[in-house]
Design a protein around this motif. Sequence first.
Motif, PDB file in Angstrom:
ATOM      1  N   ASP A 116      -0.321   7.376   2.121  1.00  0.00           N
ATOM      2  CA  ASP A 116      -1.400   8.354   1.925  1.00  0.00           C
ATOM      3  C   ASP A 116      -0.799   9.700   1.524  1.00  0.00           C
TER       4      ASP A 116
ATOM      5  N   GLU B 299      -5.692  11.865  -0.198  1.00  0.00           N
ATOM      6  CA  GLU B 299      -5.832  10.681  -1.045  1.00  0.00           C
ATOM      7  C   GLU B 299      -5.262   9.479  -0.300  1.00  0.00           C
ATOM      8  N   LYS B 300      -6.083   8.449  -0.150  1.00  0.00           N
ATOM      9  CA  LYS B 300      -5.625   7.221   0.503  1.00  0.00           C
ATOM     10  C   LYS B 300      -4.573   6.553  -0.375  1.00  0.00           C
ATOM     11  N   GLY B 301      -3.632   5.898   0.280  1.00  0.00           N
ATOM     12  CA  GLY B 301      -2.590   5.185  -0.453  1.00  0.00           C
ATOM     13  C   GLY B 301      -3.185   4.059  -1.288  1.00  0.00           C
ATOM     14  N   ARG B 302      -2.769   3.989  -2.528  1.00  0.00           N
ATOM     15  CA  ARG B 302      -3.271   2.975  -3.448  1.00  0.00           C
ATOM     16  C   ARG B 302      -2.627   1.634  -3.144  1.00  0.00           C
ATOM     17  N   LYS B 303      -3.415   0.571  -3.236  1.00  0.00           N
ATOM     18  CA  LYS B 303      -2.883  -0.776  -3.037  1.00  0.00           C
ATOM     19  C   LYS B 303      -2.443  -1.331  -4.380  1.00  0.00           C
ATOM     20  N   ILE B 304      -1.243  -1.890  -4.387  1.00  0.00           N
ATOM     21  CA  ILE B 304      -0.726  -2.525  -5.596  1.00  0.00           C
ATOM     22  C   ILE B 304      -0.209  -3.914  -5.238  1.00  0.00           C
TER      23      ILE B 304
ATOM     24  N   VAL C 105       0.470   0.244 -12.421  1.00  0.00           N
ATOM     25  CA  VAL C 105       0.367   1.585 -11.865  1.00  0.00           C
ATOM     26  C   VAL C 105       1.749   2.216 -11.969  1.00  0.00           C
TER      27      VAL C 105
ATOM     28  N   ASN D 188       4.431  -3.888 -10.904  1.00  0.00           N
ATOM     29  CA  ASN D 188       3.193  -4.305 -10.257  1.00  0.00           C
ATOM     30  C   ASN D 188       2.171  -4.801 -11.279  1.00  0.00           C
TER      31      ASN D 188
ATOM     32  N   ASP E  56       6.936  10.695  -7.449  1.00  0.00           N
ATOM     33  CA  ASP E  56       5.863  10.220  -6.570  1.00  0.00           C
ATOM     34  C   ASP E  56       6.397   9.832  -5.196  1.00  0.00           C
TER      35      ASP E  56
ATOM     36  N   THR F 103       0.849  -1.185   0.000  1.00  0.00           N
ATOM     37  CA  THR F 103       0.000   0.000   0.000  1.00  0.00           C
ATOM     38  C   THR F 103       0.885   1.237   0.000  1.00  0.00           C
TER      39      THR F 103
END
Length: 118
Positions: A22, A32-37, A84, A80, A90, A19
């Motif tokens: 955030d 923005e919530k942390g994106r899961k990869i 993404v 991933n 980033d 993850t």
Amino acid sequence: MAVKEFNCNKLKRTFWPFTLKDKVDGDGNVVEKGRKIIVRMPQKQVFEAIKEIQGMEEENATVEDTEAIYRLLAAVLNNNMARVRVTEKDLEDYDIEECTAILEAYMAFVDELKTNPN
């Protein structure tokens, strides 16, 4: 003697759920919530980035060494399943301790698979 076919498409794969951090604004509010990869096992670009930081001494680290760590982290996370895109930009809000902890966890994941007989 019969020849048994080998099919790369049927290999059992192992993945590392991750993850992203955030994103927060200047006041510390989550915007923005942390994106899961789902990260794959290392591929060529990851091994090349690992080679770049091998032999690095923590006490004598230079700016170039730090940039190499961020390049490695980006290479790991870019590998991933959802494709993404994760750039070094980033990762600018990740401090070096976070980067080191992430890379140590990733290497533990890779090492665990090497020692697993199945």
